[in-house]
Design a protein around this motif. Structure first.
Motif, mmCIF file in Angstrom:
data_model
loop_
_atom_site.group_PDB
_atom_site.id
_atom_site.type_symbol
_atom_site.label_atom_id
_atom_site.label_comp_id
_atom_site.label_asym_id
_atom_site.label_seq_id
_atom_site.Cartn_x
_atom_site.Cartn_y
_atom_site.Cartn_z
ATOM 1 N N GLU A 113 0.838 -1.203 0.000
ATOM 2 C CA GLU A 113 0.000 0.000 0.000
ATOM 3 C C GLU A 113 0.882 1.265 0.000
ATOM 4 O O GLU A 113 0.654 2.193 -0.770
ATOM 5 C CB GLU A 113 -0.875 -0.028 1.254
ATOM 6 N N LEU A 114 1.905 1.246 0.855
ATOM 7 C CA LEU A 114 2.812 2.399 0.929
ATOM 8 C C LEU A 114 3.525 2.622 -0.395
ATOM 9 O O LEU A 114 3.662 3.754 -0.862
ATOM 10 C CB LEU A 114 3.870 2.137 1.996
ATOM 11 N N ALA A 115 4.000 1.525 -0.979
ATOM 12 C CA ALA A 115 4.722 1.622 -2.249
ATOM 13 C C ALA A 115 3.814 2.241 -3.302
ATOM 14 O O ALA A 115 4.224 3.087 -4.086
ATOM 15 C CB ALA A 115 5.192 0.239 -2.688
ATOM 16 N N ILE A 134 -3.542 8.565 2.121
ATOM 17 C CA ILE A 134 -4.945 8.496 1.668
ATOM 18 C C ILE A 134 -5.617 9.870 1.810
ATOM 19 O O ILE A 134 -6.284 10.351 0.892
ATOM 20 C CB ILE A 134 -5.722 7.421 2.474
ATOM 21 N N VAL A 135 -5.414 10.508 2.978
ATOM 22 C CA VAL A 135 -6.054 11.811 3.225
ATOM 23 C C VAL A 135 -5.544 12.843 2.200
ATOM 24 O O VAL A 135 -6.328 13.585 1.602
ATOM 25 C CB VAL A 135 -5.782 12.284 4.673
ATOM 26 N N GLU A 136 -4.244 12.866 1.982
ATOM 27 C CA GLU A 136 -3.689 13.849 1.046
ATOM 28 C C GLU A 136 -4.108 13.563 -0.389
ATOM 29 O O GLU A 136 -4.275 14.483 -1.184
ATOM 30 C CB GLU A 136 -2.167 13.905 1.190
ATOM 31 N N HIS A 157 -10.500 8.452 -10.559
ATOM 32 C CA HIS A 157 -9.566 9.578 -10.525
ATOM 33 C C HIS A 157 -8.234 9.133 -9.897
ATOM 34 O O HIS A 157 -8.191 8.641 -8.780
ATOM 35 C CB HIS A 157 -10.192 10.697 -9.685
ATOM 36 N N ALA A 158 -7.163 9.290 -10.619
ATOM 37 C CA ALA A 158 -5.860 8.873 -10.091
ATOM 38 C C ALA A 158 -5.268 9.995 -9.249
ATOM 39 O O ALA A 158 -5.189 11.125 -9.687
ATOM 40 C CB ALA A 158 -4.911 8.548 -11.229
ATOM 41 N N ALA A 159 -4.911 9.666 -8.068
ATOM 42 C CA ALA A 159 -4.331 10.679 -7.186
ATOM 43 C C ALA A 159 -2.812 10.550 -7.203
ATOM 44 O O ALA A 159 -2.265 9.452 -7.232
ATOM 45 C CB ALA A 159 -4.833 10.441 -5.771
ATOM 46 N N ALA A 188 4.403 5.798 -5.167
ATOM 47 C CA ALA A 188 4.573 5.819 -6.624
ATOM 48 C C ALA A 188 3.469 6.642 -7.278
ATOM 49 O O ALA A 188 3.415 6.776 -8.496
ATOM 50 C CB ALA A 188 4.574 4.398 -7.156
ATOM 51 N N GLY A 189 2.550 7.197 -6.466
ATOM 52 C CA GLY A 189 1.443 7.984 -7.007
ATOM 53 C C GLY A 189 0.427 7.109 -7.718
ATOM 54 O O GLY A 189 -0.273 7.548 -8.617
#
Lengths: 400, 233
Positions: free
Chosen positions: A217-219, A356-358, A394-396, A223-224
């Motif tokens: 998840e972090l990775a 996630i929040v950002e 939507h890609a964050a 990596a956006g």
């Protein structure tokens, strides 16, 4: 020091200059007076001094005296001088020529020295700049290497700890199954102990799996590649999903939920936001005593945002650690001297929550709880508008 | 009060303490656990265990500080649970007085072997408190008065420093001895950084004691840490 060929050029220049002036003016020696001729030779001395320095200028002066006397002062074509006033003129010319030659050569040398000094300073400055650049690059590299090795240490520690429990359990069980007795000590496991060993293996395998899940998840966040599926939903729903998951970890802690009446529906990735709430409740349970309460609140904030908070009545987090706890693998219990007898987490929960929040365009931070006690983790989320909901995939892109 | 050997396990990982409690109990030990150094020290003071197994990185009081405090009040054997990458802190703990270490992840048998060796050493230390004139251990026989050393029945000649080093090894047989500890014990505090002295003397001792000095079986090297003496009991 001047190079040798440059000095020779100076002497040749002095000879040619003097010869040129002599050749140009000699045919007219009757029309022009000797002062004009002397000034012309003086010019030669001046130029030679400026271009080639004092020694060629000295030669030009001597040659000037010779040519002035030989070609222009009567009696012509001899080195004798008829009028005593011409002696005075010749001496004055020679002195002036010498002085002009020396002064202009010195001025030239000074100018050259100044120029050289400037160039030297520039060179030193460039060298210094290069050294600074190299030093800062090396420092940045060292920093990043240090960070990498700290991260690697954290990851290996988190992988090795459950592995240690698993290996110790398995070898205990194996010894019994193989009926091994060591020295006089008989290996005897009652069914309760056997069950406990297997439970440990089960729980620690889950822990490894959670850890690896967190790493993935972090990775993704870094990596956006965190993809949010935004849908319109209610905050109640998000909180109750999170609480249902957190139920086994609450262990006798009361959870109060306080949601503002008439809170609008929000366009968020419900699964992801519920994960954030779950992480915060799980942390609150870890770092507060059994029997205390955990409070979840949600209200409307300014600028089209909602604000949610999870508050516990634990020991709180020191102000200087409140930003660092969002760094991946940072643990207040291990790295920040916060004591707890609860098992520590993976050190990734808050980093993922922040991601996630950002990604939603919100912010997350830590305050003290009510009355300055405990921890209050607050985050904001945009309520969202129609435009965004039309693009559910939507890609964050999260920048770290 | 029962006669089971008492072992205190200090670790902040509840899962690991669960396993060790059960694993050690199944081998006939009496076990108590503590979640950090402070609680461990308190339990030690109340319960007087015969052996302590401790992790290094813990909240409140870490394993290093626990070793330090325990050594001020007791000679109880201490086994450290360390991880790869913690070599420096492990050596520090051994220097302070920890007896042995097990590297995570470990099998229960490995830990049990270290537990037995440490307990045996401690009990032989207790029975050797009286003044001795001779040491008899495995292949070794040492007459302390005449300073005669016999290995596998064969008498060997040692220089005074080699003799002192061997006696120290024999008296701490089975225990991991750091370079620092050996240098301080045999050469004195001024020499603790002079690893090369130790290497030369260990090399000489091996040539005189071992049947094959290239693959020693008495003086074993613990990489990056020090040596362990195994008298082939």
């Amino acid at each position: 020091m001047e190079p040798v060929n440059l000095r020779w050029a100076g002497y040749v220049g002095a000879i040619f200059g003097t010869a040129f002036v002599t050749a140009s003016l000699a045919p007219f020696h009757e029309q022009i007076n000797s002062t004009t001729v002397a000034l012309a030779f003086l010019l030669v001395v001046l130029f030679v001094a400026l271009f080639w320095g004092s020694r060629p200028a000295l030669l030009a002066s001597v040659l000037g005296v010779f040519c002035l006397n030989f070609f222009f002062l009567p009696p012509l074509y001899t080195l004798s001088i008829a009028h005593p006033q011409n002696w005075v003129a010749l001496t004055a010319f020679f002195t002036t020529a010498l002085a002009v030659g020396q002064l202009s050569a010195r001025a030239k040398r000074r100018a050259e020295e100044a120029e050289e000094g400037r160039r030297e300073i520039e060179r030193l400055y460039q060298e210094l700049q290069a050294v600074f650049e190299r030093a800062s690059q090396a420092e940045a590299l060292r920093q990043s290497e240090r960070l990498k090795s700290a991260l690697l240490d954290a990851v290996t520690h988190d992988l090795r700890t459950p592995l240690t429990s698993i290996k110790a359990s398995i070898t205990t069980l194996l010894d019994e199954v193989r009926g091994r007795s060591q020295e006089e000590q008989l290996v005897t496991l009652d069914s309760e102990s056997r069950l406990e060993m297997m439970e440990v293996i089960d729980e620690e395998s889950d822990r490894l799996n959670r850890f690896i899940g967190g790493l993935i998840e972090l990775a993704r966040i870094e990596a956006g590649e965190l993809r949010l599926s935004r849908r319109w939903g209610t905050v109640d729903e998000i909180i109750s999903t999170a609480l249902a998951r957190a139920e086994p970890f609450k262990e006798g802690r009361e959870v109060e939920v306080d949601i503002e009446t008439e809170l609008p529906v929000v366009s968020v990735d419900e699964r992801a936001v519920s994960e954030v709430v779950y992480t915060l409740v799980d942390n609150a349970a870890k770092y507060s005593a059994v029997g205390t309460s955990i409070r979840i609140s949600a209200q409307r904030a300014d600028d089209g945002m909602i604000m949610m908070a999870v508050e516990d009545k634990g020991d709180g987090i020191a102000v200087d650690l409140r930003e660092r706890v969002f760094d991946k693998f940072f643990r207040a219990t291990r790295d920040g001297d916060i004591s707890t007898h609860q098992p520590s987490g993976t050190g990734m929960g808050l980093a993922i929550a922040k991601g996630i929040v950002e990604a939603h365009g919100g912010k997350i931070w830590i305050d003290s709880g009510a009355g300055g006690r405990g921890t209050r983790v607050v985050f904001t989320l945009p309520i969202g508008d129609e435009e965004i909901t039309e693009q559910p995939e939507h890609a964050a892109h999260v920048d770290y | 009060m029962n006669d089971k050997p008492r072992i205190l396990v200090v670790d902040d990982e509840p899962q690991l303490t669960r396993v060790l409690r059960t694993g050690l109990k199944s081998r006939g030990y009496d076990v108590r656990v503590a979640a950090d150094g402070l609680a461990g020290f308190e339990t030690f003071s109340d319960w007087h265990p015969e052996l302590v197994i401790t992790d290094l990185a813990m909240p409140n009081m870490d394993g290093l500080e626990l070793c330090r405090r325990l050594r001020t009040i007791s000679q109880v054997p201490i086994i450290i649970l360390s991880a790869k990458g913690e070599e420096k802190i492990k050596v520090e703990a051994l220097d302070i007085g920890a007896d042995d270490f097990v590297t995570k992840p470990f099998g229960i048998d490995e830990l049990l072997a270290r537990v037995r060796a440490s307990l045996r050493r401690a009990s032989s230390r207790n029975s050797n408190e009286t003044t001795q004139t001779a040491l008899e251990l495995g292949d070794f026989h040492v007459d302390l008065e005449s300073r005669n050393v016999t290995v596998r029945g064969r008498e060997i000649r040692l220089t005074p420093k080699e003799f002192d080093l061997l006696i120290y090894f024999i008296n701490h047989s089975g225990k991991v001895l750091t370079h620092h500890t050996l240098l301080a014990a045999v050469w004195g505090g001024d020499y603790v950084e002079q690893d090369q002295y130790l290497r030369v003397f260990v090399g000489n001792l091996r040539k005189k004691l071992e049947t094959n000095p290239a693959s020693p079986r008495y003086i074993l090297t613990e990489p990056w840490v020090g040596y362990r003496f195994s008298p082939n009991e």
